[in-house]
Write a protein that holds these residues in place. Sequence first.
Motif, mmCIF file in Angstrom:
data_model
loop_
_atom_site.group_PDB
_atom_site.id
_atom_site.type_symbol
_atom_site.label_atom_id
_atom_site.label_comp_id
_atom_site.label_asym_id
_atom_site.label_seq_id
_atom_site.Cartn_x
_atom_site.Cartn_y
_atom_site.Cartn_z
ATOM 1 N N GLU A 74 -42.852 50.779 -7.758
ATOM 2 C CA GLU A 74 -42.310 50.910 -9.104
ATOM 3 C C GLU A 74 -40.864 51.379 -9.091
ATOM 4 O O GLU A 74 -40.440 52.128 -8.222
ATOM 5 C CB GLU A 74 -43.164 51.861 -9.947
ATOM 6 N N PHE A 75 -40.163 50.929 -10.108
ATOM 7 C CA PHE A 75 -38.751 51.256 -10.268
ATOM 8 C C PHE A 75 -38.568 52.707 -10.671
ATOM 9 O O PHE A 75 -39.314 53.232 -11.513
ATOM 10 C CB PHE A 75 -38.155 50.344 -11.336
ATOM 11 N N GLU A 76 -37.540 53.346 -10.090
ATOM 12 C CA GLU A 76 -37.216 54.719 -10.467
ATOM 13 C C GLU A 76 -35.808 54.845 -11.028
ATOM 14 O O GLU A 76 -35.601 55.478 -12.048
ATOM 15 C CB GLU A 76 -37.368 55.653 -9.270
ATOM 16 N N ALA A 77 -34.837 54.251 -10.360
ATOM 17 C CA ALA A 77 -33.453 54.399 -10.801
ATOM 18 C C ALA A 77 -32.616 53.283 -10.189
ATOM 19 O O ALA A 77 -32.979 52.724 -9.150
ATOM 20 C CB ALA A 77 -32.894 55.753 -10.389
ATOM 21 N N TYR B 86 -32.768 54.600 -15.488
ATOM 22 C CA TYR B 86 -33.858 55.435 -14.981
ATOM 23 C C TYR B 86 -35.178 55.024 -15.618
ATOM 24 O O TYR B 86 -35.224 54.628 -16.786
ATOM 25 C CB TYR B 86 -33.608 56.907 -15.309
ATOM 26 N N ALA B 87 -36.241 55.165 -14.844
ATOM 27 C CA ALA B 87 -37.568 55.038 -15.413
ATOM 28 C C ALA B 87 -37.827 56.251 -16.303
ATOM 29 O O ALA B 87 -37.310 57.346 -16.053
ATOM 30 C CB ALA B 87 -38.603 54.976 -14.299
ATOM 31 N N ASP B 88 -38.627 56.052 -17.329
ATOM 32 C CA ASP B 88 -38.924 57.147 -18.260
ATOM 33 C C ASP B 88 -39.542 58.335 -17.535
ATOM 34 O O ASP B 88 -39.320 59.493 -17.916
ATOM 35 C CB ASP B 88 -39.865 56.658 -19.359
ATOM 36 N N GLY C 205 -34.046 62.605 -16.758
ATOM 37 C CA GLY C 205 -33.811 64.033 -16.961
ATOM 38 C C GLY C 205 -34.125 64.870 -15.734
ATOM 39 O O GLY C 205 -33.746 66.050 -15.683
ATOM 40 N N ARG C 206 -34.821 64.292 -14.761
ATOM 41 C CA ARG C 206 -35.156 65.037 -13.533
ATOM 42 C C ARG C 206 -34.441 64.462 -12.311
ATOM 43 O O ARG C 206 -34.074 65.206 -11.400
ATOM 44 C CB ARG C 206 -36.665 64.997 -13.285
ATOM 45 N N PHE C 207 -34.286 63.149 -12.272
ATOM 46 C CA PHE C 207 -33.648 62.479 -11.143
ATOM 47 C C PHE C 207 -32.250 62.007 -11.545
ATOM 48 O O PHE C 207 -32.016 61.613 -12.693
ATOM 49 C CB PHE C 207 -34.459 61.248 -10.711
ATOM 50 N N THR C 208 -31.341 62.036 -10.582
ATOM 51 C CA THR C 208 -29.987 61.540 -10.801
ATOM 52 C C THR C 208 -29.583 60.646 -9.638
ATOM 53 O O THR C 208 -29.649 61.067 -8.482
ATOM 54 C CB THR C 208 -28.987 62.696 -10.923
#
Length: 125
Positions: A46-49, A60-62, A66-69
């Motif tokens: 699955e896609f993350e960023a 970003y994935a939902d 807000g947590r990953f950059t």
Amino acid sequence: QVQLVESGGGLVQAGGSLRLACVASRRTFKYYAVGWFRQAPGKEREFEAAISSSGSITYYADSVKGRFTISRDNAKNTVYLQMNSLKSEDTAVYYCAAVWQGRAVPQESANYNYWGQGTQVTVSS
């Protein structure tokens, strides 16, 4: 051909942080869009960023917003994924992927040509 090598995975407690790095083998990496994906056991990748070639556009994935950059340093041929406030459900093998950027930054794995070997992230609760 672009070779990608991920690093930075490991074991961390819930609430902790990790920074993943994806280093590319070619200086033309600066023309590639890059995505981070993850795959947990028994689940689909699955896609993350994702980040554009210049770094000016990110997605970003939902589940991680807000947590990953995601960021990149084209002088170092490197894309980073800073992961904060990690949860047990973030446990997976994380992969970076690259594609010569066209008009858009892909968010689907099928649109990426080059993949790294993956790095394991385990979050203990």
